[in-house]
Design an enzyme around this catalytic site. Structure first.
Site, PDB file in Angstrom:
ATOM      1  N   ASP A  67      42.891  30.373  54.138  1.00 43.02           N
ATOM      2  CA  ASP A  67      41.843  30.653  55.669  1.00 43.02           C
ATOM      3  C   ASP A  67      42.086  31.811  56.537  1.00 43.02           C
ATOM      4  O   ASP A  67      42.747  31.823  57.717  1.00 43.02           O
ATOM      5  CB  ASP A  67      41.964  29.064  56.513  1.00 43.02           C
ATOM      6  N   ASN A  94      37.756  41.293  51.735  1.00 41.98           N
ATOM      7  CA  ASN A  94      36.504  41.412  51.352  1.00 41.98           C
ATOM      8  C   ASN A  94      35.906  39.785  52.076  1.00 41.98           C
ATOM      9  O   ASN A  94      34.950  40.034  51.933  1.00 41.98           O
ATOM     10  CB  ASN A  94      37.012  40.792  49.595  1.00 41.98           C
ATOM     11  N   TYR A 170      26.212  39.694  62.034  1.00 39.96           N
ATOM     12  CA  TYR A 170      27.060  39.868  60.680  1.00 39.96           C
ATOM     13  C   TYR A 170      26.335  41.576  61.096  1.00 39.96           C
ATOM     14  O   TYR A 170      27.753  42.421  60.403  1.00 39.96           O
ATOM     15  CB  TYR A 170      25.336  39.522  59.672  1.00 39.96           C
ATOM     16  N   LYS A 174      30.221  44.218  61.300  1.00 35.98           N
ATOM     17  CA  LYS A 174      30.736  44.901  60.060  1.00 35.98           C
ATOM     18  C   LYS A 174      31.244  46.390  60.853  1.00 35.98           C
ATOM     19  O   LYS A 174      32.333  46.831  60.798  1.00 35.98           O
ATOM     20  CB  LYS A 174      29.750  45.075  58.820  1.00 35.98           C
ATOM     21  N   THR A 205      24.857  37.218  45.144  1.00 33.78           N
ATOM     22  CA  THR A 205      25.549  36.014  46.301  1.00 33.78           C
ATOM     23  C   THR A 205      25.395  35.405  46.664  1.00 33.78           C
ATOM     24  O   THR A 205      24.108  35.453  46.744  1.00 33.78           O
ATOM     25  CB  THR A 205      26.903  37.374  46.274  1.00 33.78           C
TER      26      THR A 205
HETATM   27  N1  NAP Z   1      26.420  40.579  48.706  1.00 34.57           N
HETATM   28  C1  NAP Z   1      25.968  41.536  49.317  1.00 34.57           C
HETATM   29  O1  NAP Z   1      24.867  42.364  49.319  1.00 34.57           O
HETATM   30  C2  NAP Z   1      27.096  42.426  50.431  1.00 34.57           C
HETATM   31  C3  NAP Z   1      26.584  44.008  50.238  1.00 34.57           C
HETATM   32  C4  NAP Z   1      27.307  44.550  51.810  1.00 34.57           C
HETATM   33  C5  NAP Z   1      28.950  44.083  52.438  1.00 34.57           C
HETATM   34  N2  NAP Z   1      29.366  42.586  51.078  1.00 34.57           N
HETATM   35  C6  NAP Z   1      30.234  42.479  51.830  1.00 34.57           C
HETATM   36  O2  NAP Z   1      31.196  41.775  50.126  1.00 34.57           O
HETATM   37  C7  NAP Z   1      31.943  41.194  50.553  1.00 34.57           C
HETATM   38  C8  NAP Z   1      32.001  39.903  49.480  1.00 34.57           C
HETATM   39  O3  NAP Z   1      30.753  39.216  49.645  1.00 34.57           O
HETATM   40  P1  NAP Z   1      29.866  38.517  48.187  1.00 34.57           P
HETATM   41  O4  NAP Z   1      29.170  38.924  48.539  1.00 34.57           O
HETATM   42  O5  NAP Z   1      30.851  38.674  46.865  1.00 34.57           O
HETATM   43  O6  NAP Z   1      29.940  36.705  49.838  1.00 34.57           O
HETATM   44  P2  NAP Z   1      30.350  36.033  48.732  1.00 34.57           P
HETATM   45  O7  NAP Z   1      29.806  35.287  47.669  1.00 34.57           O
HETATM   46  O8  NAP Z   1      29.396  34.020  49.724  1.00 34.57           O
HETATM   47  O9  NAP Z   1      31.814  35.334  49.195  1.00 34.57           O
HETATM   48  C9  NAP Z   1      32.110  35.400  50.267  1.00 34.57           C
HETATM   49  C10 NAP Z   1      33.979  35.365  50.068  1.00 34.57           C
HETATM   50  O10 NAP Z   1      34.030  35.350  51.175  1.00 34.57           O
HETATM   51  C11 NAP Z   1      35.124  33.964  51.719  1.00 34.57           C
HETATM   52  N3  NAP Z   1      35.193  33.435  53.475  1.00 34.57           N
HETATM   53  C12 NAP Z   1      34.527  33.337  54.050  1.00 34.57           C
HETATM   54  N4  NAP Z   1      34.964  32.749  55.284  1.00 34.57           N
HETATM   55  C13 NAP Z   1      36.526  32.839  55.188  1.00 34.57           C
HETATM   56  C14 NAP Z   1      37.385  32.744  55.399  1.00 34.57           C
HETATM   57  N5  NAP Z   1      37.087  31.615  56.549  1.00 34.57           N
HETATM   58  N6  NAP Z   1      38.708  32.497  54.842  1.00 34.57           N
HETATM   59  C15 NAP Z   1      39.156  32.813  53.768  1.00 34.57           C
HETATM   60  N7  NAP Z   1      37.693  32.920  52.800  1.00 34.57           N
HETATM   61  C16 NAP Z   1      36.468  33.322  54.153  1.00 34.57           C
HETATM   62  C17 NAP Z   1      34.280  32.640  50.665  1.00 34.57           C
HETATM   63  O11 NAP Z   1      34.996  31.292  50.601  1.00 34.57           O
HETATM   64  P3  NAP Z   1      34.315  30.028  50.900  1.00 34.57           P
HETATM   65  O12 NAP Z   1      34.110  29.761  48.595  1.00 34.57           O
HETATM   66  O13 NAP Z   1      35.020  29.359  50.705  1.00 34.57           O
HETATM   67  O14 NAP Z   1      32.916  30.163  51.683  1.00 34.57           O
HETATM   68  C18 NAP Z   1      33.755  33.675  49.564  1.00 34.57           C
HETATM   69  O15 NAP Z   1      34.995  33.446  48.659  1.00 34.57           O
HETATM   70  C19 NAP Z   1      31.768  40.568  52.627  1.00 34.57           C
HETATM   71  O16 NAP Z   1      32.799  41.306  53.388  1.00 34.57           O
HETATM   72  C20 NAP Z   1      30.116  40.724  52.645  1.00 34.57           C
HETATM   73  O17 NAP Z   1      30.298  41.199  54.143  1.00 34.57           O
HETATM   74  C21 NAP Z   1      28.331  42.103  50.689  1.00 34.57           C
END
Ligand code: NAP
Length: 247
Positions: A67, A94, A170, A174, A205
């Protein structure tokens, strides 16, 4: 360790938030390249399911309870990786949260801002500093901070640029992460540690209710590329699949 030894011993990566979404695909991509992948995740069931799936695909994966908001959890994660692998070659920060909505500046619940910064910024600093001693044992340490183009002040102030909804939690978290990335790059200049920020693009996601238009594999590609750049690769810069993103 010499490059030869590094070839004989698989490179080791920690991906935070690797149980799903883009993080899982970053782990899968590095695993497919022959890396040993530490799957950092806070939920035991989801973490073990991800490890099982990665192993079934042929990857050398192991679970790391993590965490990013918890000092003791992060310290224990570093110790587990040290015991298991002895070093770290790439850290992919990530894990992130949006902080929930709504996030209009004039009406926001400030706890949303605090939560986003705690995970997306302070969590990255906490994890990075705990893992740096293991990264320094690598012949080619790489740190990748998964950011977002919504954190780009240049794009936020460019008329017509797509930067998502108005957000005071958010998106600025970033921006803060980008600034933190630059400061690490400045302190680590002249070392072999390369640190960059990346944007995966708008990816389907949980983070956005699967409204993104890219697949998690597509989103993972830029982080995998920066985790594996050679010694003459960039540091202190911000990339997406199209090239450099303005700060
Ligand atoms: N999706 C997009 O369009 C997009 C665009 C730009 C940037 N991003 C970035 O890409 C990265 C991945 O995002 P995603 O879209 O794959 O989102 P996601 O599916 O919601 O995955 C987020 C991950 O972070 C974990 N997490 C959150 N808080 C945590 C904590 N305190 N300790 C450990 N793990 C934690 C979550 O774990 P749990 O399953 O336990 O919640 C999950 O594994 C992020 O940095 C996001 O800001 C995403």
């Amino acid at each position: 360790m010499s490059e030869t030894n590094a070839v004989n011993h698989p490179r080791v990566a920690l991906v935070t938030g690797a149980n799903k979404g883009i993080g899982y695909e970053i782990a899968a991509g590095l695993g497919a390249l022959g890396w040993s992948v530490a799957v950092g995740a806070r939920n035991e069931e989801l973490r073990e399911a991800a490890v099982d799936k990665l192993r079934a695909a042929g990857a050398d994966a192991f679970g790391v309870p993590l965490d990013v908001t918890d000092d003791a959890s992060v310290t224990a994660a570093a110790r587990l990786i040290e015991d298991r692998a002895g070093r770290l070659d790439a850290l992919v920060n990530n894990a992130a949260i949006t902080g929930g909505g709504p996030q209009e500046p004039t009406t926001v619940d400030v706890e949303r801002v605090r939560a986003a910064v705690e995970t997306n910024v302070i969590g990255v600093i906490r994890v990075t500093n705990a893992l740096l001693p293991l990264l320094r044992r690598s012949p080619s340490p790489r740190i990748v901070n998964v950011s977002s183009s919504v954190g780009s002040l240049a794009l936020q102030t460019t008329p017509g640029a797509e930067t998502g909804p108005v957000s005071v939690a958010y998106a600025p978290s970033k921006t803060f992460l980008n600034a933190v990335t630059v400061q690490y790059a400045k302190e680590l200049a002249g070392t072999n540690v390369l640190i960059n920020a990346v944007c995966p693009g708008y990816t389907a996601t949980d983070l956005n209710g699967f409204r993104g238009v890219r697949t998690p594999q597509q989103g993972a590609a830029v982080a995998i590329r920066l985790a594996t750049v050679p010694a003459d690769g960039p540091t202190g810069r911000f990339f997406d699949d199209g090239g450099e993103v303005p700060w």
